[in-house]
Design a protein around this motif. Structure first.
Motif, short mmCIF file in Angstrom:
data_model
loop_
_atom_site.label_atom_id
_atom_site.label_comp_id
_atom_site.label_asym_id
_atom_site.label_seq_id
_atom_site.Cartn_x
_atom_site.Cartn_y
_atom_site.Cartn_z
N ARG A 104 -22.70 20.08 7.33
CA ARG A 104 -21.91 19.78 6.14
C ARG A 104 -22.40 18.50 5.49
NH1 ARG A 104 -15.23 19.54 6.10
NH2 ARG A 104 -14.96 20.03 3.88
N ARG A 151 -12.15 14.88 13.33
CA ARG A 151 -13.18 14.04 13.95
C ARG A 151 -12.61 12.67 14.31
NH1 ARG A 151 -18.65 15.18 13.27
NH2 ARG A 151 -19.04 12.94 13.14
N GLU A 186 -11.37 18.62 8.52
CA GLU A 186 -12.44 18.44 9.49
C GLU A 186 -12.70 16.97 9.78
OE1 GLU A 186 -17.11 19.73 10.34
OE2 GLU A 186 -16.08 20.41 8.53
N ASP A 243 -21.82 27.45 10.91
CA ASP A 243 -21.31 26.52 11.89
C ASP A 243 -22.32 26.12 12.95
OD1 ASP A 243 -17.97 27.93 11.87
OD2 ASP A 243 -18.92 26.47 10.58
#
Length: 278
Positions: A41, A65, A61, A10
């Motif tokens: 990613r 966003r 995810e 992360d």
């Protein structure tokens, strides 16, 4: 559709999309992006249509966003020559999104560089590329993101905002694409359908008509002084009467350029308006 995703720890903050219809090219691009320490990613798409579907994908995810007002991905690294919807056509769609990801082209087609930068791409990487070249592209993406997040980049933020909006011009040198910042250009000379950019480091020939540069760069302080010359107004140190008509002196190097009669009045008005009359 099932997207292929590569992820690391992360601490790697960027979410990016790699697009290439050639499997080997896509694997190489994905591998290079995953090797960069700032990539968190990587999504992969094998054609432009699949890439565009990502922007409505229900990945948690990506949905988070979008909910925060962020672009679905931070950047798109795309090939140009793909069957069906081309990379350039795909990028026009992406560039029209609000908010839109940052565009980087990774391709073997150098002749598309000008069109790529017209779409606002921050970089143009020619294949085959090395890891350090791709890393420089990621660095440009991060710089662009940092600029967009900075208060100085907000509308009406003054001179610093103009500086951050510096356009780059791709120039081909012995098979390598070099990016020339507009801020480094002192004057431009027309040479047929081409234009020669004169910078502090030398000159570069680009296939862009002078009239097109005049239109694009007017708000950045460039002014037409002659049918063959476009100059950065802030670098004019003197306007004087010379043999055959008016002339301007550019910067400390005492470069003298002619001013045509039809452009003299407009140039004087610009110089007076900018407080640079001499």
């Amino acid at each position: 559709m099932q997207f292929t995703v590569s992820a690391h720890e992360d601490t790697r903050q960027l979410v990016v999309l790699a697009v290439d219809d050639e499997l080997n090219g896509l694997d190489e691009l994905t591998h290079g992006l995953r090797n960069n320490p700032h990539i968190h990613r990587v999504f992969k798409a094998s054609d432009a249509s699949d890439a565009l579907r990502l922007f409505s994908h229900d990945d948690p995810e990506l949905a988070a966003r979008r909910a925060r007002g962020l672009p679905t991905v931070d950047a798109v690294f795309a090939d140009i020559d793909m069957p069906g919807l081309s990379g350039m056509e795909m990028s026009r769609v992406i560039a029209a999104m609000n908010p839109s990801p940052i565009l980087v082209f990774v391709t073997g087609h150098a002749e598309e560089a000008v069109n790529a930068f017209d779409l606002g791409a921050v970089d143009y990487v020619l294949k085959p590329f090395q890891q350090d070249r791709l890393d420089r592209s990621v660095a440009r993406v991060r710089e662009k993101l940092a600029t967009a997040a900075s208060p100085a980049a907000a509308p009406g933020a003054g001179p610093e905002a103009v500086k951050n909006d510096d356009e780059v011009i791709p120039v081909e040198l012995a098979g390598t694409t070099k990016l020339i910042p507009r801020s480094s250009v002192r004057w431009v000379e027309a040479q047929g359908d081409y234009a020669r950019l004169f910078t502090t480091e030398g000159s570069h020939l680009v296939r862009i008509p002078l009239a097109q540069l005049e239109e694009r760069w007017e708000k950045a302080g460039f002014v037409r002084i002659h049918r063959s010359f476009l100059v950065a107004l802030q670098l004019i140190t003197e306007l004087r009467m010379g043999q055959g008509g008016y002339q301007v002196v550019i910067g400390n190097e005492e470069k003298v350029l002619p001013v045509s009669r039809r452009h003299t009045r407009a140039l004087k008005d610009r110089l007076v308006g900018s407080g640079r009359a001499g």
